[in-house]
Design a protein around this motif. Structure first.
Motif, short mmCIF file in Angstrom:
data_model
loop_
_atom_site.label_atom_id
_atom_site.label_comp_id
_atom_site.label_asym_id
_atom_site.label_seq_id
_atom_site.Cartn_x
_atom_site.Cartn_y
_atom_site.Cartn_z
N ASP A 18 0.81 -1.22 0.00
CA ASP A 18 0.00 0.00 0.00
C ASP A 18 0.85 1.27 0.00
N SER A 39 2.82 4.64 4.50
CA SER A 39 2.17 3.34 4.51
C SER A 39 1.34 3.16 5.77
N GLU A 40 0.20 2.54 5.63
CA GLU A 40 -0.63 2.21 6.78
C GLU A 40 0.11 1.26 7.73
N SER A 41 1.04 0.51 7.20
CA SER A 41 1.84 -0.42 8.02
C SER A 41 2.62 0.30 9.12
N ARG A 43 1.43 2.77 11.00
CA ARG A 43 0.57 3.30 12.05
C ARG A 43 0.85 2.61 13.38
N GLN A 50 9.47 1.99 11.92
CA GLN A 50 9.10 2.28 10.54
C GLN A 50 10.32 2.14 9.62
N LYS A 74 5.97 7.77 7.35
CA LYS A 74 4.80 8.12 8.15
C LYS A 74 3.62 7.29 7.71
N ALA A 75 2.61 7.23 8.58
CA ALA A 75 1.33 6.62 8.23
C ALA A 75 0.51 7.69 7.49
N PRO A 76 -0.45 7.27 6.68
CA PRO A 76 -1.28 8.25 5.98
C PRO A 76 -2.06 9.12 6.96
N ASP A 77 -2.34 10.34 6.54
CA ASP A 77 -3.12 11.26 7.39
C ASP A 77 -4.56 10.83 7.50
#
Length: 77
Positions: A18, A39-41, A43, A50, A74-77
């Motif tokens: 993703d 990536s959501e990974s 989060r 990370q 970073k994880a998506p906002d």
């Protein structure tokens, strides 16, 4: 032999399907890159965790074929 940006992006996306990946060649030598990976990974993980996920995705090329990677994750906002 240096890696190209497409190889780096492919390895990261294979491990983190993703992921949104942006790669910049910092020196034009195929050894020094900057990468922004979202990536959501990521989060709930620390910055170190990370980065470890990305380094694992590079399958041992970090520090060898790939000399330097300035990494922002970073994880998506």
């Amino acid at each position: 032999m240096p890696m190209n940006a497409n190889e780096i992006e492919t390895l990261i996306k294979e491990a983190l399907p993703d992921a949104q990946v942006e790669i910049r060649d910092l020196a034009g030598d195929g050894d020094h890159y900057a990468a922004n990976v979202v990536s959501e990974s990521f989060r709930g993980k620390s910055r170190v965790q990370q980065h470890q996920l990305v380094y694992e995705a590079l399958k041992g090329n970090m520090g060898g074929t790939l000399h330097a990677l300035a990494l922002q994750t970073k994880a998506p906002d």
